[in-house]
Design a protein around this motif. Structure first.
Motif, PDB file in Angstrom:
ATOM      1  N   GLY A  73       0.698  -1.127  -0.090  1.00 13.24           N
ATOM      2  CA  GLY A  73      -0.079   0.034   0.087  1.00 13.24           C
ATOM      3  C   GLY A  73       1.067   0.871  -0.159  1.00 13.24           C
ATOM      4  N   ILE A  74       1.917   1.367   0.496  1.00 12.22           N
ATOM      5  CA  ILE A  74       3.044   2.457   0.969  1.00 12.22           C
ATOM      6  C   ILE A  74       3.782   2.614  -0.520  1.00 12.22           C
ATOM      7  N   ASP A  75       3.632   1.677  -1.228  1.00  7.65           N
ATOM      8  CA  ASP A  75       4.403   1.452  -2.336  1.00  7.65           C
ATOM      9  C   ASP A  75       3.122   2.156  -3.113  1.00  7.65           C
ATOM     10  N   ALA A  76       2.279   1.474  -2.861  1.00  5.14           N
ATOM     11  CA  ALA A  76       1.258   2.702  -4.209  1.00  5.14           C
ATOM     12  C   ALA A  76       1.200   3.799  -4.418  1.00  5.14           C
ATOM     13  N   LEU A  77       1.857   4.176  -3.030  1.00  6.31           N
ATOM     14  CA  LEU A  77       1.077   6.067  -2.360  1.00  6.31           C
ATOM     15  C   LEU A  77       2.060   6.451  -3.409  1.00  6.31           C
ATOM     16  N   ILE A  78       3.370   5.746  -3.412  1.00  4.28           N
ATOM     17  CA  ILE A  78       4.876   6.652  -4.117  1.00  4.28           C
ATOM     18  C   ILE A  78       4.721   6.491  -5.801  1.00  4.28           C
ATOM     19  N   THR A  79       4.570   5.204  -5.678  1.00  2.00           N
ATOM     20  CA  THR A  79       4.155   5.468  -7.677  1.00  2.00           C
ATOM     21  C   THR A  79       2.866   6.318  -8.082  1.00  2.00           C
ATOM     22  N   ALA A  80       2.220   7.424  -7.327  1.00  3.22           N
ATOM     23  CA  ALA A  80       0.960   7.945  -7.593  1.00  3.22           C
ATOM     24  C   ALA A  80       2.064   8.829  -7.455  1.00  3.22           C
ATOM     25  N   HIS A  81       2.868   9.241  -6.639  1.00  9.57           N
ATOM     26  CA  HIS A  81       3.532  10.247  -6.206  1.00  9.57           C
ATOM     27  C   HIS A  81       4.707  10.577  -7.345  1.00  9.57           C
ATOM     28  N   ALA A  82       5.510   9.370  -7.691  1.00  7.24           N
ATOM     29  CA  ALA A  82       5.742   9.903  -8.904  1.00  7.24           C
ATOM     30  C   ALA A  82       5.578   9.429 -10.328  1.00  7.24           C
TER      31      ALA A  82
END
Length: 129
Positions: free
Chosen positions: A43-52
């Protein structure tokens, strides 16, 4: 800021403490609650991807779209987070961004266990977790 400094104030004190401890070269910060056992690293990775992909505020939402945690904030929001006060957390900041907030579906984003009874009920419903 020591843990006891302002703790009775609520979330604002926690946000200020976290921001004070953040590395000066951080591009973003993920704010998450410690009592949400279903939030996983993916889930944290998904947020980081959305930020990227360009999201300045990326908020986890439950599968039905209800707002939840964690929330990722781009560095352009660091000053506002560092000035947080009271027990509203970053709600006003998120609302001020309106439709620009990227919502990331995340199962468990609203499972928040605030009491020992909440924890016991969750554990009973999720044996082995």
């Amino acid at each position: 800021m020591a843990l006891a400094d302002g703790h009775a104030e609520g979330m604002g004190a926690s946000l200020r403490a976290g921001m004070a401890a953040l590395a000066s070269d951080a591009a973003a910060v993920v704010v998450m609650l410690g009592d949400m056992p279903e939030v996983a690293a993916l889930g944290i990775d998904a947020l980081i991807t959305a930020h990227a992909d360009g999201g300045a505020i990326c908020r986890a939402v439950d599968p039905r779209g209800g707002p939840g945690h964690p929330v990722l904030f781009d560095r352009r929001h660091f000053d506002a987070l560092a000035a947080s006060a009271g027990d509203a957390g970053a709600r006003a900041l998120i609302r001020s961004e309106g439709a620009r907030v990227v919502e990331v579906p995340l199962p468990g984003a609203t499972v928040d266990l605030d009491t020992p009874e909440d924890w016991a009920a969750w554990r009973a419903a999720n044996p082995g977790r």
